[in-house]
Design a protein around this motif. Structure first.
Motif, mmCIF file in Angstrom:
data_model
loop_
_atom_site.group_PDB
_atom_site.id
_atom_site.type_symbol
_atom_site.label_atom_id
_atom_site.label_comp_id
_atom_site.label_asym_id
_atom_site.label_seq_id
_atom_site.Cartn_x
_atom_site.Cartn_y
_atom_site.Cartn_z
ATOM 1 N N LEU A 75 -8.426 2.637 5.182
ATOM 2 C CA LEU A 75 -7.358 1.869 4.558
ATOM 3 C C LEU A 75 -6.839 2.598 3.321
ATOM 4 N N ALA A 76 -7.735 3.217 2.557
ATOM 5 C CA ALA A 76 -7.314 3.978 1.378
ATOM 6 C C ALA A 76 -6.374 5.113 1.775
ATOM 7 N N ILE A 77 -6.705 5.820 2.848
ATOM 8 C CA ILE A 77 -5.868 6.926 3.314
ATOM 9 C C ILE A 77 -4.493 6.418 3.729
ATOM 10 N N GLN A 78 -4.467 5.301 4.436
ATOM 11 C CA GLN A 78 -3.182 4.763 4.891
ATOM 12 C C GLN A 78 -2.323 4.280 3.731
ATOM 13 N N ILE A 79 -2.946 3.703 2.719
ATOM 14 C CA ILE A 79 -2.184 3.242 1.552
ATOM 15 C C ILE A 79 -1.567 4.434 0.827
ATOM 16 N N GLU A 80 -2.362 5.507 0.650
ATOM 17 C CA GLU A 80 -1.824 6.690 -0.022
ATOM 18 C C GLU A 80 -0.690 7.309 0.782
ATOM 19 N N GLU A 81 -0.796 7.272 2.099
ATOM 20 C CA GLU A 81 0.282 7.771 2.948
ATOM 21 C C GLU A 81 1.549 6.939 2.764
ATOM 22 N N SER A 82 1.393 5.645 2.525
ATOM 23 C CA SER A 82 2.550 4.777 2.283
ATOM 24 C C SER A 82 3.237 5.151 0.971
ATOM 25 N N PHE A 83 2.445 5.381 -0.079
ATOM 26 C CA PHE A 83 3.025 5.819 -1.351
ATOM 27 C C PHE A 83 3.782 7.143 -1.168
ATOM 28 N N LYS A 84 3.215 8.031 -0.361
ATOM 29 C CA LYS A 84 3.854 9.323 -0.110
ATOM 30 C C LYS A 84 5.192 9.132 0.605
ATOM 31 N N ALA A 85 5.217 8.232 1.584
ATOM 32 C CA ALA A 85 6.435 8.010 2.369
ATOM 33 C C ALA A 85 7.528 7.340 1.536
ATOM 34 N N TYR A 86 7.177 6.255 0.839
ATOM 35 C CA TYR A 86 8.197 5.503 0.099
ATOM 36 C C TYR A 86 8.598 6.212 -1.197
ATOM 37 N N GLY A 87 7.704 7.068 -1.716
ATOM 38 C CA GLY A 87 7.994 7.753 -2.969
ATOM 39 C C GLY A 87 8.376 9.205 -2.794
ATOM 40 N N ARG A 88 8.805 9.566 -1.593
ATOM 41 C CA ARG A 88 9.097 10.973 -1.289
ATOM 42 C C ARG A 88 10.187 11.554 -2.188
ATOM 43 N N ASN A 89 11.066 10.699 -2.726
ATOM 44 C CA ASN A 89 12.170 11.179 -3.569
ATOM 45 C C ASN A 89 11.919 10.948 -5.060
ATOM 46 N N LEU A 90 10.676 10.637 -5.411
ATOM 47 C CA LEU A 90 10.335 10.361 -6.809
ATOM 48 C C LEU A 90 9.322 11.379 -7.321
ATOM 49 N N PRO A 91 9.366 11.717 -8.621
ATOM 50 C CA PRO A 91 8.451 12.717 -9.195
ATOM 51 C C PRO A 91 7.102 12.130 -9.595
ATOM 52 N N LEU A 92 6.526 11.302 -8.723
ATOM 53 C CA LEU A 92 5.255 10.661 -9.027
ATOM 54 C C LEU A 92 4.137 11.318 -8.227
ATOM 55 N N ARG A 93 2.983 11.488 -8.875
ATOM 56 C CA ARG A 93 1.830 12.051 -8.193
ATOM 57 C C ARG A 93 0.872 10.937 -7.796
ATOM 58 N N HIS A 94 0.381 11.003 -6.568
ATOM 59 C CA HIS A 94 -0.583 10.003 -6.113
ATOM 60 C C HIS A 94 -1.753 10.723 -5.466
ATOM 61 N N LEU A 95 -2.895 10.091 -5.505
ATOM 62 C CA LEU A 95 -4.130 10.703 -5.001
ATOM 63 C C LEU A 95 -5.003 9.617 -4.394
ATOM 64 N N VAL A 96 -5.692 9.959 -3.299
ATOM 65 C CA VAL A 96 -6.662 9.053 -2.706
ATOM 66 C C VAL A 96 -8.052 9.665 -2.870
ATOM 67 N N ILE A 97 -9.001 8.855 -3.292
ATOM 68 C CA ILE A 97 -10.391 9.319 -3.417
ATOM 69 C C ILE A 97 -11.310 8.349 -2.681
ATOM 70 N N PHE A 98 -12.315 8.912 -2.022
ATOM 71 C CA PHE A 98 -13.288 8.111 -1.277
ATOM 72 C C PHE A 98 -14.537 8.934 -1.087
ATOM 73 N N GLY A 99 -15.624 8.267 -0.743
ATOM 74 C CA GLY A 99 -16.890 8.953 -0.537
ATOM 75 C C GLY A 99 -16.989 9.569 0.849
ATOM 76 N N GLY A 100 -18.109 10.229 1.108
ATOM 77 C CA GLY A 100 -18.348 10.825 2.416
ATOM 78 C C GLY A 100 -17.802 12.235 2.556
ATOM 79 N N VAL A 101 -17.100 12.724 1.534
ATOM 80 C CA VAL A 101 -16.576 14.096 1.531
ATOM 81 C C VAL A 101 -16.865 14.707 0.167
#
Length: 438
Positions: free
Chosen positions: A87-113
């Motif tokens: 779910l974290a990965i999908q949410i970050e992908e949504s920010f990437k899609a809707y914010g593609r024309n904005l100068p905002l940085r987003h990052l997803v972090i999770f365990g297991g890697v």
């Protein structure tokens, strides 16, 4: 209503147009104006209602102006806390899609890697951080993350946080947030502890409620198969012999059960993969990708691992094991029949799961029709022979469902003493075998 009517800025409208979105869903229509006014929000909505876009779109608009007088790396201005990696990965992908024309940085972090790629990105500066509780607290403890500048905090899937035992971690994170902030709180259900948490962290929130958890989508055709537990694998093979079922999401209550189903399907030449908490992050993501691009026909999942998974044009959901929490049934079958498409949900019920079925039907307010095509139908005698066995305990879910219940029902199925019952449409079909004098 159209997105153009929600006072969104042009860069976001262009991104939505690129994604092919023109009309907001009900939760988006109700939530976006409130969030744009910087008010707190309590959203009661399950997956599949469009709630990620409901908070991501207005957050991007509120944050699109650069933070004033910042020296060095960008501070974290928004935090989205969510229970699972998928779910974290999908949410970050949504920010990437809707914010593609904005100068905002987003990052997803999770365990297991490994954490290096995540900490390197944090050093470069992040505006919007999407995180799971464990990895977030870990990196906070190591000094990589400071939440003192957070302006917007989103707690997503709060009820699932409780089920997974993360609620104490969530409370630890909240203590590190600024008192003055905007809080957006989303939960599919509102058990007492979640309601108490919401009351604690929200200030005069607007409540938005869509798609009550007790409702099942009208476009989903539901069928119930009564079957002995030992015959479930054969029944599943029989159903999947239908080549028109191009993809199916199969649910089990436990991780072990998911692996066993994959093993059984692989033996008969059906490509299947499992997704659950014991799988590595890479294995889970690979299985999900293979399922989405239809390399893998069948994905077998536990409830926690599947929460938030959104697969386009998924036609079938199969409940290999009924959930011991009735609301979970609604969540499961709601993964099909989305975006106006039709869907089909098959459910298997053995003699030990009848109490679960009664709770499900009570919640959704209807009797699930019994499937006509069932070569492994549980016999009348078999049902009666097992009727007085001890009922399964609720809430454990084999260690994979989280604590969720605890209530034990005492009433039993009506006595089926012999007489054949002529069913009405959609009712149970119990028939006494010919020649039986019992």
């Amino acid at each position: 209503m159209l997105f153009e009517e929600l006072n969104l800025i042009e860069p976001i409208l262009k991104a939505l147009q690129t994604e092919g979105y023109t009309q907001p869903t009900p939760i988006q229509e109700q939530s976006i104006p409130t969030i744009l006014e910087s008010k707190d929000l309590l959203g009661c909505a399950q997956t599949g209602t469009g709630k990620t876009a409901a908070f991501a779109i207005p957050m991007l608009q509120l944050l699109h102006q650069p933070h004033a007088n910042v020296k060095g790396p960008k501070p974290i201005r928004a935090l989205v806390l969510t229970p699972t990696r998928e779910l974290a990965i999908q949410i970050e992908e949504s920010f990437k899609a809707y914010g593609r024309n904005l100068p905002l940085r987003h990052l997803v972090i999770f365990g297991g890697v490994g954490q290096k790629a995540q900490t390197d990105a944090l050093h470069r500066g992040v505006d919007i951080l999407v995180a799971t509780p464990g990895r977030l607290l870990d990196l906070m403890g190591q000094g990589f993350i400071n939440l003192k500048d957070v302006e917007i905090f989103v707690l997503d899937e709060a009820d699932r946080m409780l089920d997974m035992g993360f609620i104490h971690d969530v409370k630890k994170v909240i203590t590190k947030l600024p008192a003055k902030r905007q809080t957006l709180f989303f939960s599919a259900t509102m058990p007492a502890e979640i309601q108490k948490l919401a009351d604690t962290i929200l200030t005069s929130p607007k409540k938005v409620e869509v798609t009550p958890v007790s409702s099942t989508a009208e476009k989903i055709t539901q069928s119930m198969y009564f079957v002995e537990k030992t015959n479930k694998k054969d029944l599943l093979a029989h159903i999947l012999a239908d080549k028109t079922i191009q993809t199916a999401l199969v649910f089990t209550r436990t991780k072990h059960g998911a692996d066993r189903v994959v093993k059984d399907l692989t033996k008969i030449g059906i490509r299947a993969e499992a997704i659950h908490g014991n799988k590595s992050q890479n294995a889970r993501q690979r299985a999900l990708t293979n399922f989405k691009d239809r390399t893998t026909r069948i994905l077998v999942a536990t409830d926690i691992a599947a929460r938030g998974i959104d697969v386009d044009e998924l036609t079938h959901v199969i409940n290999y094991e009924l959930p011991n929490i009735p609301e979970t049934y609604v969540h499961r079958i709601g993964r099909t029949g989305r975006a106006g498409l039709s869907g089909t949900a098959f459910s298997f019920c053995d003699s030990e799961e009848r109490e679960f079925l009664k709770d499900i039907e009570k919640l959704i307010g209807l009797t699930i029709p019994v499937a006509e095509d069932n070569p492994y139908a549980m016999s009348w005698q078999g049902l009666m022979a097992k009727q007085d066995k001890p009922k399964p305990k609720r809430g454990g879910g084999g260690g994979n469902n989280g604590g969720g219940g605890g209530r034990q029902r005492q009433e039993r199925e009506p006595n089926l003493n012999g007489a054949k019952r002529t069913p009405k449409s959609g009712s149970r079909r119990w028939s006494k075998p010919k020649g039986s004098n019992s």
